[in-house]
Design a protein around this motif. Structure first.
Motif, PDB file in Angstrom:
ATOM      1  N   ASP A 289       0.863  -1.174   0.000  1.00 57.75           N
ATOM      2  CA  ASP A 289       0.000   0.000   0.000  1.00 57.75           C
ATOM      3  C   ASP A 289       0.905   1.232   0.000  1.00 57.75           C
ATOM      4  N   GLU A 290       1.028   1.859  -1.145  1.00 60.51           N
ATOM      5  CA  GLU A 290       1.922   3.011  -1.322  1.00 60.51           C
ATOM      6  C   GLU A 290       1.518   4.174  -0.423  1.00 60.51           C
ATOM      7  N   GLU A 291       0.229   4.355  -0.267  1.00 59.37           N
ATOM      8  CA  GLU A 291      -0.276   5.497   0.505  1.00 59.37           C
ATOM      9  C   GLU A 291       0.139   5.422   1.981  1.00 59.37           C
ATOM     10  N   THR A 292      -0.010   4.246   2.569  1.00 61.19           N
ATOM     11  CA  THR A 292       0.317   4.098   4.000  1.00 61.19           C
ATOM     12  C   THR A 292       1.729   3.573   4.227  1.00 61.19           C
TER      13      THR A 292
ATOM     14  N   VAL B  98       0.266 -14.101   8.477  1.00 63.99           N
ATOM     15  CA  VAL B  98       0.450 -12.775   7.884  1.00 63.99           C
ATOM     16  C   VAL B  98       1.689 -12.126   8.487  1.00 63.99           C
ATOM     17  N   GLY B  99       2.514 -11.564   7.598  1.00 68.07           N
ATOM     18  CA  GLY B  99       3.646 -10.751   8.026  1.00 68.07           C
ATOM     19  C   GLY B  99       3.406  -9.334   7.533  1.00 68.07           C
ATOM     20  N   VAL B 100       3.584  -8.359   8.408  1.00 65.74           N
ATOM     21  CA  VAL B 100       3.300  -6.961   8.065  1.00 65.74           C
ATOM     22  C   VAL B 100       4.516  -6.102   8.392  1.00 65.74           C
ATOM     23  N   ALA B 101       4.765  -5.133   7.523  1.00 65.21           N
ATOM     24  CA  ALA B 101       5.824  -4.150   7.767  1.00 65.21           C
ATOM     25  C   ALA B 101       5.262  -2.769   7.444  1.00 65.21           C
ATOM     26  N   HIS B 102       5.432  -1.856   8.389  1.00 63.19           N
ATOM     27  CA  HIS B 102       5.008  -0.465   8.205  1.00 63.19           C
ATOM     28  C   HIS B 102       6.259   0.391   8.073  1.00 63.19           C
ATOM     29  N   VAL B 103       6.207   1.357   7.195  1.00 62.70           N
ATOM     30  CA  VAL B 103       7.340   2.272   7.076  1.00 62.70           C
ATOM     31  C   VAL B 103       7.411   3.110   8.355  1.00 62.70           C
ATOM     32  N   HIS B 104       8.611   3.254   8.877  1.00 65.79           N
ATOM     33  CA  HIS B 104       8.819   4.074  10.074  1.00 65.79           C
ATOM     34  C   HIS B 104       8.573   5.535   9.692  1.00 65.79           C
TER      35      HIS B 104
ATOM     36  N   ASP C  30      10.384   9.255   3.697  1.00 64.29           N
ATOM     37  CA  ASP C  30      10.990   9.739   2.453  1.00 64.29           C
ATOM     38  C   ASP C  30      11.744   8.631   1.707  1.00 64.29           C
ATOM     39  N   MET C  31      11.973   7.509   2.352  1.00 57.84           N
ATOM     40  CA  MET C  31      12.738   6.410   1.760  1.00 57.84           C
ATOM     41  C   MET C  31      11.890   5.160   1.529  1.00 57.84           C
ATOM     42  N   LYS C  32      10.583   5.255   1.721  1.00 58.62           N
ATOM     43  CA  LYS C  32       9.765   4.046   1.651  1.00 58.62           C
ATOM     44  C   LYS C  32       9.937   3.339   0.312  1.00 58.62           C
TER      45      LYS C  32
END
Length: 145
Positions: A12-15, A30-36, A41-43
């Motif tokens: 999900d590019e937005e989140t 399920v494995g999930v990773a959220h951008v810090h 700016d580096m997602k």
């Protein structure tokens, strides 16, 4: 992790959220990773998917250890304990030797699975640490220009 048709990746590019899911025999993982927030700016989809895959592996290994290996070992040990307290028990009987061998094999499987879990966790931590150092170096170069 080996690729198969059961693995579904989603970004999900937005989140900035990567999700990797897999259908198991009895359960979905399920494995999930959220951008810090500091790294918005580096997602990156690739980085997110890689982290989510490793978290998926961790979840699968934990479930395997707690749902299969530990209960199986406990059942074998309980059976051996029950047999041992029988008046007809002989530690040299074929059955006792085979049961003892199965207990030792299950203990080795459990130790191997726990070691693999530690390695996957360590690899994930190392990967995230390296990415963070790279991001800091890129930000430093951007700010110097």
């Amino acid at each position: 992790m080996e690729r198969n048709d059961n693995i579904i990746e989603h970004w999900d590019e937005e989140t900035g959220t990567a999700t990797v899911s897999c259908k198991g025999k009895y359960k979905d993982y399920v494995g999930v990773a959220h951008v810090h927030p500091d790294d918005a700016d580096m997602k990156s989809q690739l980085v997110g998917i890689q982290i989510a895959e490793q978290r998926l592996q961790i979840e699968i290994l934990k479930d395997y250890i707690h749902s299969e290996l530990e209960p199986g070992l406990a059942a074998l040990k309980q059976l051996y304990f029950s047999m041992k307290h029988s008046s007809h028990f002989s530690p040299r009987s074929y059955e006792a030797k085979m049961l003892y061998k199965q207990i030792k094999l299950k203990e080795e499987d459990l130790a191997d699975a726990k070691e693999l879990l530690r390695n996957v966790k360590s690899t994930l931590k190392h990967y995230i640490d390296i990415k963070e150092k790279n991001y800091q170096a890129i930000r430093k170069k951007r700010n110097n220009k």
